[in-house]
Design an enzyme around this catalytic site. Structure first.
Site, PDB file in Angstrom:
ATOM      1  N   ASP A 118       4.905 -14.105  12.033  1.00 50.80           N
ATOM      2  CA  ASP A 118       3.574 -14.590  11.647  1.00 50.80           C
ATOM      3  C   ASP A 118       2.562 -13.450  11.800  1.00 50.80           C
ATOM      4  OD1 ASP A 118       1.065 -15.750  11.554  1.00 50.80           O
ATOM      5  OD2 ASP A 118       1.624 -17.505  12.746  1.00 50.80           O
ATOM      6  N   HIS A 148      -2.979  10.200  -1.925  1.00 50.04           N
ATOM      7  CA  HIS A 148      -3.147   9.044  -2.808  1.00 50.04           C
ATOM      8  C   HIS A 148      -3.181   9.479  -4.264  1.00 50.04           C
ATOM      9  CE1 HIS A 148      -4.820   6.026   0.347  1.00 50.04           C
ATOM     10  NE2 HIS A 148      -3.586   6.400   0.564  1.00 50.04           N
ATOM     11  N   LYS A 182      -6.942  -0.725  11.786  1.00 53.61           N
ATOM     12  CA  LYS A 182      -6.392  -1.195  10.505  1.00 53.61           C
ATOM     13  C   LYS A 182      -5.202  -0.313  10.118  1.00 53.61           C
ATOM     14  CE  LYS A 182      -6.034  -1.729   5.847  1.00 53.61           C
ATOM     15  NZ  LYS A 182      -5.269  -0.903   4.895  1.00 53.61           N
ATOM     16  N   GLU A 233       0.838  -1.211   0.000  1.00 52.38           N
ATOM     17  CA  GLU A 233       0.000   0.000   0.000  1.00 52.38           C
ATOM     18  C   GLU A 233       0.870   1.257   0.000  1.00 52.38           C
ATOM     19  OE1 GLU A 233      -3.244  -0.110   2.817  1.00 52.38           O
ATOM     20  OE2 GLU A 233      -3.337   2.069   2.905  1.00 52.38           O
TER      21      GLU A 233
HETATM   22  C1  MEV Z   1      -5.941   2.954   5.173  1.00 51.08           C
HETATM   23  O1  MEV Z   1      -5.193   1.810   4.815  1.00 51.08           O
HETATM   24  C2  MEV Z   1      -5.843   3.210   6.663  1.00 51.08           C
HETATM   25  C3  MEV Z   1      -6.719   4.355   7.193  1.00 51.08           C
HETATM   26  O2  MEV Z   1      -8.075   4.136   6.822  1.00 51.08           O
HETATM   27  C4  MEV Z   1      -6.558   4.367   8.701  1.00 51.08           C
HETATM   28  C5  MEV Z   1      -7.532   5.276   9.411  1.00 51.08           C
HETATM   29  O3  MEV Z   1      -8.621   5.556   8.896  1.00 51.08           O
HETATM   30  O4  MEV Z   1      -7.175   5.673  10.557  1.00 51.08           O
HETATM   31  C6  MEV Z   1      -6.315   5.684   6.590  1.00 51.08           C
END
Ligand code: MEV
Length: 427
Positions: free
Chosen positions: A280, A378, A264, A79
């Protein structure tokens, strides 16, 4: 060297094939990074190998953890923006002294499931009475579990009402510098017949738990408010930015839908280093999310608050079952090199650095979300890819990408025109 600039070169200014040497790696090490895992090595790792799957390996810069400069944190991720975001956050954190991190001893849990005991309470008492003897047997008498690097440190029991009612025996291991899964599974299987005998029950599963809530790592950092000037919009004060980031943190703390995304983002950083070091990542993922829900409601693994001076203070805590010996950390040549780059001597030190990377990534993500949003960054990366697809090379990539974004026309046909140096955008 000013306070924000570590003694490392700005890697992205160098050609891609000159960066490894700029980090002080030898030609042989640079070759190892490029070659990665051979087909033959892969063939010894899993079954029915037909190839190897490669991913980009980048390095985050500017990290200072517990006063130690880490010039390059290796990260494996597909990413875009994650490596740059970590470097940016680490650069701001170092102004206030960098990250302070800690960890608990690396205790992992093996579970033995016991059913059909005539009396659950009596079974519990018998295990408690024999716990010291069982630990001694694992550490000294049983060849499969005797180890110089790890040792059993406790045996505990839990009862589940069911149905069906069951007794769960936990065997606790200090895994030293190993992740510990093999050792824990061996110990759980070795102990099972003795547990069955002591409880007059029937043993079913014997396996480690991927909720390693006794193997925690944590980190904090301060981001000074005066370093938080908005990049694009000077009308927003640093105090307002701090307030927005705290609000973003509260959102994730209160709402599982947001917490999942917040976490995430943390795992974008955590997993990238976990993978680079041959650990892992599925175990680390399962662990982190189970821990985030430990109080019965899924919540944020990292939080942000303003301190008395109005600066931003971040804190993260998560379980991290990572090792520096055994498994893929030993056989994967790139993982070995990644560990050397990090300069870690213990698994705990590795876990502490990974935790800092998670916190850095979280800060960068929510700062961007609370300000310009993440699409702008992005878009620039996307524009670079479009420029390359249109045939741009060298310095033209940046020139064309910048123009595509400025014209808000990130399209292949426009990029092709710019490669041909056609001056005006199409009508
Ligand atoms: C994208 O891979 C991760 C984000 O969505 C994390 C977040 O929203 O804090 C940008």
């Amino acid at each position: 060297m000013d306070e924000t600039t570590p003694a490392t070169t700005r890697l992205r200014d160098l050609p891609v094939d000159a960066r490894a040497q700029a980090l002080g790696l030898s030609n042989a090490q640079a070759d190892t990074l490029r070659a990665g895992l051979s087909l033959e090595q892969a063939d010894h790792m899993i079954e029915n190998v037909v190839g190897v799957f490669t991913l980009p390996l980048g390095v985050a810069q500017h990290f200072v953890v517990n006063g130690r400069e880490i010039p390059a944190v290796p990260m494996v991720i597909e990413e875009a923006s994650v490596v740059a975001a970590c470097s940016y956050a680490a650069k701001l954190a170092r102004i206030a002294g960098g990250f302070t991190a800690g960890s608990s001893p690396p205790i992992m849990i093996g579970q033995i499931q016991v059913l059909d005991t005539p009396d659950l309470e009596a079974a519990r008492e018998r295990i408690a009475a024999e716990a010291d003897a069982l630990i001694h047997w694992l550490n000294h008498d049983n060849t499969a579990t005797r180890s110089r690097h790890a040792r059993a440190v406790g045996i505990e029991t839990r009862t589940l009402i069911g149905p069906p009612p069951m007794l769960i025996v936990h065997v606790l291991y200090d895994c030293g510098d190993a992740m510990g899964a093999n050792l824990i599974n061996t110990a759980s299987e070795a102990l099972a017949p003795r547990v069955a005998q002591l409880t007059s029950g029937r043993v079913n599963l014997r396996i480690l738990s991927n909720l390693s809530d006794r193997r925690l790592a944590w980190a904090t950092c301060t981001i000074r408010a005066d370093t938080l000037a908005a990049r694009a919009d000077n009308s927003i004060s640093p105090q307002e930015i701090v307030a927005r980031i705290v609000e973003a943190s509260r959102f994730a703390e209160l709402d599982p839908y947001r917490a999942a995304t917040h976490n995430k983002g943390i795992m974008n950083g955590v997993d990238a280093v976990v993978i680079a070091t041959g650990n892992d990542w599925r175990a680390v993922e399962a662990d982190a999310h189970a821990y985030a829900a430990r109080d019965g409601r899924y919540t944020a693994l990292a939080t942000w608050r303003a301190n008395g001076a109005g600066d931003l203070v971040g804190r993260i805590e998560l379980p991290l079952a990572v090792g520096i010996v055994g498994g893929a950390t030993r056989v994967h040549p790139t993982a070995q090199l990644a560990l050397q780059l990090l300069g870690v001597k213990t698994a705990r030190e590795l876990a502490e650095i990974i935790t800092c990377v998670g916190l850095a990534q979280n800060f960068a993500a929510i700062r961007a979300l609370a300000m310009e949003g993440i699409q702008q960054g992005h878009m620039t990366l996307h524009a670079r890819q479009i420029a390359i697809a249109a045939g741009a090379s060298g310095e033209d990539i940046e020139r064309i990408a910048t123009q595509l974004v400025a014209e808000r026309n990130v399209r292949l046909e426009r990029a092709r025109a710019l490669v041909r140096r056609d001056p005006s955008p199409p009508a």
